[in-house]
Design an enzyme around this catalytic site. Structure first.
Site, short mmCIF file in Angstrom:
data_model
loop_
_atom_site.label_atom_id
_atom_site.label_comp_id
_atom_site.label_asym_id
_atom_site.label_seq_id
_atom_site.Cartn_x
_atom_site.Cartn_y
_atom_site.Cartn_z
N SER A 182 0.89 -0.95 -0.01
CA SER A 182 -0.06 -0.15 -0.30
C SER A 182 0.91 1.24 0.01
O SER A 182 1.52 1.49 -0.80
CB SER A 182 -0.88 -0.21 1.25
OG SER A 182 -2.06 1.12 1.11
N HIS A 238 -4.28 -0.77 -4.52
CA HIS A 238 -5.86 -0.82 -4.23
C HIS A 238 -6.44 -0.39 -5.59
O HIS A 238 -7.59 0.01 -5.43
CB HIS A 238 -6.33 -0.14 -3.00
CG HIS A 238 -5.64 -0.18 -1.63
ND1 HIS A 238 -6.02 -1.04 -0.89
CD2 HIS A 238 -4.68 0.54 -1.09
CE1 HIS A 238 -5.15 -0.95 0.38
NE2 HIS A 238 -4.30 0.08 0.14
N GLU A 268 -5.29 -5.35 -4.65
CA GLU A 268 -5.13 -5.69 -3.52
C GLU A 268 -4.44 -7.36 -3.59
O GLU A 268 -5.01 -8.00 -4.27
CB GLU A 268 -6.43 -5.83 -2.50
CG GLU A 268 -6.53 -4.14 -2.32
CD GLU A 268 -7.73 -3.82 -1.55
OE1 GLU A 268 -8.84 -4.87 -1.53
OE2 GLU A 268 -8.10 -2.91 -1.26
#
EC number: 3.4.15.6
Lengths: 301, 301
Positions: free
Chosen positions: B164, B206, B233
């Site tokens: 992330s 994401h 993800e």
């Protein structure tokens, strides 16, 4: 993109060349949630410097031909057809249309009634509401009502607007399910034939808001001869002569073109496996941009 | 995509040609929410035929070199650094790593401490957690700690994993804000320089779940010399020799390449107006697909 010179499409069969008719009508495919009077603005409408209230529906009204034009509203896709129809009756009256007629078609028998065909024959345009696109194809497919609309579209300056499900149903192939997984896994996108006002074009809606480019890519992977048109909310394409596309509204239109793909795993993998697709060409187009569809709308061909 | 033959990158200056070092280390950029033991499966993990529990973190462990390798965990990006670090300590111990050391760097002064550089010098790899990528660049940029990691990456078989925010910070340019409007309006995406383990590569995470392709396209529109890598993800890229990319995990990696764009309105329009960008090349790649970055990682150049 520069507007290419229009060419008459031809079909060659048995050593004969047949010219296909260029439709005289227009299509207005809207990505859902188009601006209406008295509605609260979305975030992008509030922030966009170019936002014009009711821009898309005003353009629909502007494209109507004849004096005191009549507009037909088709709420067949909607789960609440009365409410859905009335919101458009109210909106079109606000925009100066005095004659708005609702087509109360809830099952196939309604689509065979002469009275509904008569409304289409007198209308200057039709507005197809949102809801479930599968209801539109399952109820209207193969009916005299649909045939009447196709005749008006082919031979007259008649405008067909559809929003959300109403836009998705206009062309073929038609994506009708696939929100789970965003369409990353093979078989996760459900496709059928649409109403075929455009062929070899897949129209999907709420496209950026709901992140639908992967499900469109899977649709294109299954047949890269199709062009994908992803319409964002409060964003539309006006299609003239069956292939000249103009963007209208607040957001972006995403064109997904698979004709130059270099790698496609969709036929090598099993259902439930993630697919690979390389070399997709994507165009993002804001209002006033134009695009020419490479494959002509071959109505009745 | 076929793996191209690796070429030594060169810089030409003052009529001299300087060979740039090919990094000996590896990068593992993860799109967030990678599978860990004992965690509930996401919808795509449950439905995918190819799902392997902890696949990405197992690969990280497999790429560690040396006997009894030590792993450093950097939770600087996280709003809850202790919890974030402990979840990785637990996970790596499950995966057989006995020596896991947490780098407690919460401000720039911590990134100047010799003890933290010492941990990097002894580690076989580092795991950078998620959170806010701006904390990573603002706290680590220009510090001896970052310089130590770059030296390990350049001269040793050292692996840098980031998930992330930790993945977004690895390259430059770095997108750090822009969820509103999905990035359709000019100026709606905030970009700064990242930690530059890769250059001219924008990593976003994401990517499919949050529908981020438009914000990536706006980043590419501002400089089409950059390649966009959108990580879904539980999906990662392993980068070796600074440019050879391999996909790992459950979802798809989206590569956004603007080098062949034919229309770009970003410099013609005002802030707050929607942008147009035509001719983008997009690759969607599932696990085991490979890609070669066209622009070499020019570390220290």
């Amino acid at each position: 993109m520069a507007k290419k010179k229009n060419q008459q499409p031809v079909v060659k069969a048995n050593n004969q060349t047949v010219e296909l008719p260029v439709p005289k009508g227009k299509l207005l495919a809207i990505g859902g949630k188009e601006s209406k009077s008295g509605e609260e603005q979305t975030e992008v409408q509030r922030l966009s410097k170019d936002f014009i209230s009711e821009e898309i529906l005003k353009r629909f009204v502007k494209e109507l031909r004849g004096e005191n034009p009549m507009v037909a509203v088709l709420p067949t896709a909607s789960g609440e057809p009365d409410e859905s129809a009335q919101s458009y009756v109210k909106e079109f009256k606000n925009l100066g249309i005095n004659d708005v007629q609702v087509l109360d078609i809830r099952e196939r028998a309604d689509a065979m009634k002469e009275e509904n065909c008569e409304i289409i024959k007198k209308a200057a345009g039709i507005m197809i509401t949102g809801g479930d696109q599968l209801k539109l194809t399952a109820i209207l497919g193969g009916t005299s009502f649909l045939e009447t609309i196709k005749e008006r579209y082919t031979f007259n300056d008649f405008i067909i607007a559809g929003t959300s499900a109403g836009a998705a149903a206009l062309s073929t192939p038609m994506i009708y399910e696939g929100e789970t997984n965003k369409g990353m896994l093979k078989g996760d996108v459900r496709i059928t034939t649409g109403l075929e006002f455009l062929k070899n074009v897949a129209i999907d809606t709420h496209f950026i808001q709901r992140g639908r480019i992967i499900r469109m890519a899977q649709c294109i992977a299954t047949n890269p001869g199709c062009i994908g048109i992803g319409l964002e909310e409060d964003t539309a394409v006006l299609v003239t002569e069956g292939r000249h596309v103009e963007v209208i509204g607040t957001g972006l239109v995403t064109v997904v073109d698979g004709m130059k793909i270099t790698r496609n795993s969709i036929y090598e993998i099993e259902t439930g496996e993630p697919f690979s697709l390389c070399g997709i060409t994507v165009h993002l187009m804001a209002a006033e941009e134009t695009y020419v569809l490479p494959v002509f709308n071959q109505l009745h061909a």
